[in-house]
Design a protein around this motif. Sequence first.
Motif, PDB file in Angstrom:
ATOM      1  N   GLU A 325      -1.948   7.860  -0.808  1.00 23.10           N
ATOM      2  CA  GLU A 325      -0.554   8.113  -0.898  1.00 23.10           C
ATOM      3  C   GLU A 325       0.338   7.664   0.232  1.00 23.10           C
ATOM      4  O   GLU A 325       1.236   7.724   0.155  1.00 23.10           O
ATOM      5  CB  GLU A 325      -0.380   9.582  -0.986  1.00 23.10           C
ATOM      6  CG  GLU A 325      -0.903  10.042  -2.335  1.00 23.10           C
ATOM      7  CD  GLU A 325      -0.742  11.719  -2.597  1.00 23.10           C
ATOM      8  OE1 GLU A 325      -0.484  11.645  -4.033  1.00 23.10           O
ATOM      9  OE2 GLU A 325      -0.708  12.302  -1.768  1.00 23.10           O
ATOM     10  N   ALA A 326      -0.190   6.998   1.295  1.00 24.66           N
ATOM     11  CA  ALA A 326       0.755   6.419   2.240  1.00 24.66           C
ATOM     12  C   ALA A 326       1.631   5.287   1.774  1.00 24.66           C
ATOM     13  O   ALA A 326       2.724   5.267   2.208  1.00 24.66           O
ATOM     14  CB  ALA A 326      -0.364   6.079   3.525  1.00 24.66           C
ATOM     15  N   TYR A 327       0.952   4.370   1.134  1.00 23.89           N
ATOM     16  CA  TYR A 327       1.578   3.133   0.726  1.00 23.89           C
ATOM     17  C   TYR A 327       1.631   3.125  -0.953  1.00 23.89           C
ATOM     18  O   TYR A 327       0.573   2.406  -1.380  1.00 23.89           O
ATOM     19  CB  TYR A 327       1.133   2.061   1.459  1.00 23.89           C
ATOM     20  CG  TYR A 327       1.077   1.984   2.850  1.00 23.89           C
ATOM     21  CD1 TYR A 327       2.241   1.989   3.847  1.00 23.89           C
ATOM     22  CD2 TYR A 327       0.010   2.668   3.369  1.00 23.89           C
ATOM     23  CE1 TYR A 327       2.228   2.161   5.065  1.00 23.89           C
ATOM     24  CE2 TYR A 327      -0.185   2.794   4.836  1.00 23.89           C
ATOM     25  CZ  TYR A 327       1.050   2.460   5.731  1.00 23.89           C
ATOM     26  OH  TYR A 327       1.121   2.662   7.204  1.00 23.89           O
ATOM     27  N   LEU A 328       2.487   3.633  -1.638  1.00 25.10           N
ATOM     28  CA  LEU A 328       2.187   3.555  -3.190  1.00 25.10           C
ATOM     29  C   LEU A 328       2.406   2.279  -3.620  1.00 25.10           C
ATOM     30  O   LEU A 328       3.425   1.358  -3.306  1.00 25.10           O
ATOM     31  CB  LEU A 328       3.315   4.602  -3.735  1.00 25.10           C
ATOM     32  CG  LEU A 328       3.331   6.100  -3.226  1.00 25.10           C
ATOM     33  CD1 LEU A 328       4.377   6.793  -4.068  1.00 25.10           C
ATOM     34  CD2 LEU A 328       1.878   6.582  -3.496  1.00 25.10           C
ATOM     35  N   TYR A 332       5.025  -0.741  -2.456  1.00 22.25           N
ATOM     36  CA  TYR A 332       4.341  -1.742  -1.632  1.00 22.25           C
ATOM     37  C   TYR A 332       3.688  -2.940  -2.086  1.00 22.25           C
ATOM     38  O   TYR A 332       3.057  -3.737  -1.477  1.00 22.25           O
ATOM     39  CB  TYR A 332       3.581  -1.056  -0.435  1.00 22.25           C
ATOM     40  CG  TYR A 332       4.565  -0.191   0.337  1.00 22.25           C
ATOM     41  CD1 TYR A 332       5.492  -0.454   1.382  1.00 22.25           C
ATOM     42  CD2 TYR A 332       4.751   1.210   0.011  1.00 22.25           C
ATOM     43  CE1 TYR A 332       6.420   0.120   1.971  1.00 22.25           C
ATOM     44  CE2 TYR A 332       5.588   2.299   0.594  1.00 22.25           C
ATOM     45  CZ  TYR A 332       6.222   1.643   1.801  1.00 22.25           C
ATOM     46  OH  TYR A 332       7.063   2.374   2.442  1.00 22.25           O
TER      47      TYR A 332
END
Lengths: 422, 422
Positions: A325-328, A332
Amino acid sequence: MASFGFRPLDEKFLIEYIKATPSLSSKLGNQLDDLKIKEVGDGNLNFVFIVVGSAGSVVIKQALPYIRCIGESWPMTKERAYFEQRALIEHGRLCPDHVPEVYHFDRDMSLIGMRYLEPPHIILRKGLIAGIEYPLLAEHVSEYIARTLFCTSLIYRSTTEHKRAVAEFCGNVELCRLTEQVVFSDPYKVSQYNRCTSPYLDRDAEAVREDNILKLEVAELKSMFCERAQALIHGDLHTGSIMVTHDSTQVIDPEFAFYGPMGFDVGAFLGNLILAFFAQDGHVDQGNDRKTYKEWILRTIEETWNLFHKKFTALWDEHKNGPGEAYLPAIYNNPELQQLIQKKFMIDLFHDTLGFGAAKMIRRIVGVAHVEDFESITDASKRAACERQALEMAKMLLKERRKFHAITEVVSAIRQIHSQSS
Amino acid sequence: MASFGFRPLDEKFLIEYIKATPSLSSKLGNQLDDLKIKEVGDGNLNFVFIVVGSAGSVVIKQALPYIRCIGESWPMTKERAYFEQRALIEHGRLCPDHVPEVYHFDRDMSLIGMRYLEPPHIILRKGLIAGIEYPLLAEHVSEYIARTLFCTSLIYRSTTEHKRAVAEFCGNVELCRLTEQVVFSDPYKVSQYNRCTSPYLDRDAEAVREDNILKLEVAELKSMFCERAQALIHGDLHTGSIMVTHDSTQVIDPEFAFYGPMGFDVGAFLGNLILAFFAQDGHVDQGNDRKTYKEWILRTIEETWNLFHKKFTALWDEHKNGPGEAYLPAIYNNPELQQLIQKKFMIDLFHDTLGFGAAKMIRRIVGVAHVEDFESITDASKRAACERQALEMAKMLLKERRKFHAITEVVSAIRQIHSQSS
Ligand SMILES: Nc1ncnc2c1ncn2[C@@H]1O[C@H](COP(=O)(O)OP(=O)(O)O)[C@@H](O)[C@H]1O
Ligand SMILES: Nc1ncnc2c1ncn2[C@@H]1O[C@H](COP(=O)(O)OP(=O)(O)O)[C@@H](O)[C@H]1O
Ligand SMILES: [Mg+2]
Ligand SMILES: [Mg+2]
Ligand SMILES: [Mg+2]
Ligand SMILES: [Mg+2]
Ligand SMILES: [Mg+2]
């Protein structure tokens, strides 16, 4: 088996325990009549029994409610065994080639049964002191740190999984506090536990305690250690927590595991390699000037970071459309941005790594627990000379870490400090 | 009282509930015969009943297992009431003057009974729209954020207390995920929930989604939000979570509370004041050009930060020999170093504040939940013009935040963007 409650192991009771525990006796091929048992705990905290029978072997590690090398005067929860076992299983699932299998866990007894890493496995630190090259070390350690750190971070996982795991490992607070004290605090103040190669390094230890900039930087690292739940880190990944042969690399002893900053693990390993490098001059003898070996260590430092970088970003690319979930992906997934993001992430991690690595070096020279790399140099003035170089390197690294952009620059700095002083 | 299990409140049941609950009925002076009940939940998530009798009053807030303003199609754990109550009590203990007293909590019912903030208390956002000055606002809010953030951080607390509390608030993960989605993700991608003043801001919203540098920066803030357990933050400290009169300032609605970065709270408040500033031109009428009021808002932004800075560092000085474990007195008790440490801490927090504040502004213009400051401007082209200035300010702030060193520079930038566009 029936629970015994807690009871410290001795040989007789250990045999009884194994007999009553199928998951252990089966590993010994149920041949329990002439077991050879040896207590080998050369570590600082716990008791480790090697149990070898005619048809198999196991290692039994038990935590007692204090720190072994200090004694009952320094109490420490034996619940650390629970977290060690949790980390062994979690990291083992992610990287089975480099973590010993857990056969058995008994929370009441604070007892872990695991694979015996049979000879010729030795502790890496001893191999580094003996001047033995391990051609696969960088490959293997980079694999272990890349997989364990990536897969327990929010790049790979959902917030829900992450917070649940973070909460659980908050329970390992006593071990975190021990690190806070011995790594981030004691070396920077007067403490009954601190030692150094006296009188040679007395002034150097004092200089550490009086260095405002150093103390400013170490405060930032300590806060990051306490606050930033980035991944499930090993928490004690020095060269004494790795057992090796020419072909095998096994990470043991994650009792300090919790959700902390990735750079703490990467830095622990690299920092201890740098210590090993600066100790080499103390191990020179007629047969071996250690020149080639020092070059191998430097190459291993460089390769470990570079391979880690490669493997970590490869995992990221592979899983960029996964549940992390940090970089969807919807935000991105343009290649240029993906590269920008990774570059920024890796340079920040590099700086954290250098900072934590340096802090781990400093504490091994002026703090409570020293390393055999230096301790085995019997001539104190020679030892102090080696330690002083390492200390100088570490102080510079801690203060100037943000000026480094590539691992080659770190290696150059090591060479420079080494050549200036030799 | 006997537990009812969970049941949504209606007026009849509410009266029954109060009758059976001494902690509530006593607040009404046990005069329960002609209670006036009004459901006033103008918020987004929950139901709020004002209960006024002849001898007292209470507010009853109940969480339902979905998001009120969206409906059952967006489920959301009603356990959020538990964390709201925990935070009200914890923050109330630290700052009783600015947090309503909790009279009663029922976990099964997800029900909080608390002090009724009687008229003339109104929601600050409504006061800002009406152009009302609150001379004590900066003083009071800075007091609240300084005390709650400082006293729940490691500067004031031991690691042991901290990790226990962090673990507990990890349970509020669903609310954290909602923030992650609506603040840090949706505005930067196409989402069914996003709205903007169309067609005027369509291109601006698209530009946000296509701005790689903005997305790089917001990723860093999102990671900090997810990973950094710095203090028990309110988690939703916009101007709709504060009720005010000329003399009183009360912070309500901390259902998003968890251990996160301090800058998220400070930024939420300042960012919403900046939104209020840029909305003023939409509220100009014949009687009021809002010039003086805009100056008051700018002064309040400046004073809030400056007073927060002063109060936070004063608490730090006061407790520098206390049990807080981040900066041990034995290491950091020389005045010069203490100043260095505080300066570094405050500038880092300032940059976090600007980043989070900017992210909160952006999401109110191109994300799902807008603010009444703008929504109440009926002329869409006028509204869009106001929003565009705010958006421009926010984008600049998010990207360039590290270039700012004092709050006066931020205020100058606000003036500049405002004068360019007017
Ligand atoms: N699985 C294993 N196989 C072989 N030897 C082991 C194993 N685990 C531990 N040892 C030996 O026991 C020593 C102490 O183990 P370790 O887990 O590091 O304990 P401590 O936590 O006390 O440092 C190691 O240095 C190693 O020599
Ligand atoms: N203690 C209180 N006293 C008076 N009014 C309150 C109180 N708490 C809430 N309210 C009113 O109810 C509204 C919604 O409350 P809030 O806690 O913000 O709910 P939500 O979580 O749904 O946003 C507030 O905007 C305010 O008008
Ligand atoms: Mg060990
Ligand atoms: Mg150990
Ligand atoms: Mg609200
Ligand atoms: Mg709310
Ligand atoms: Mg409330």
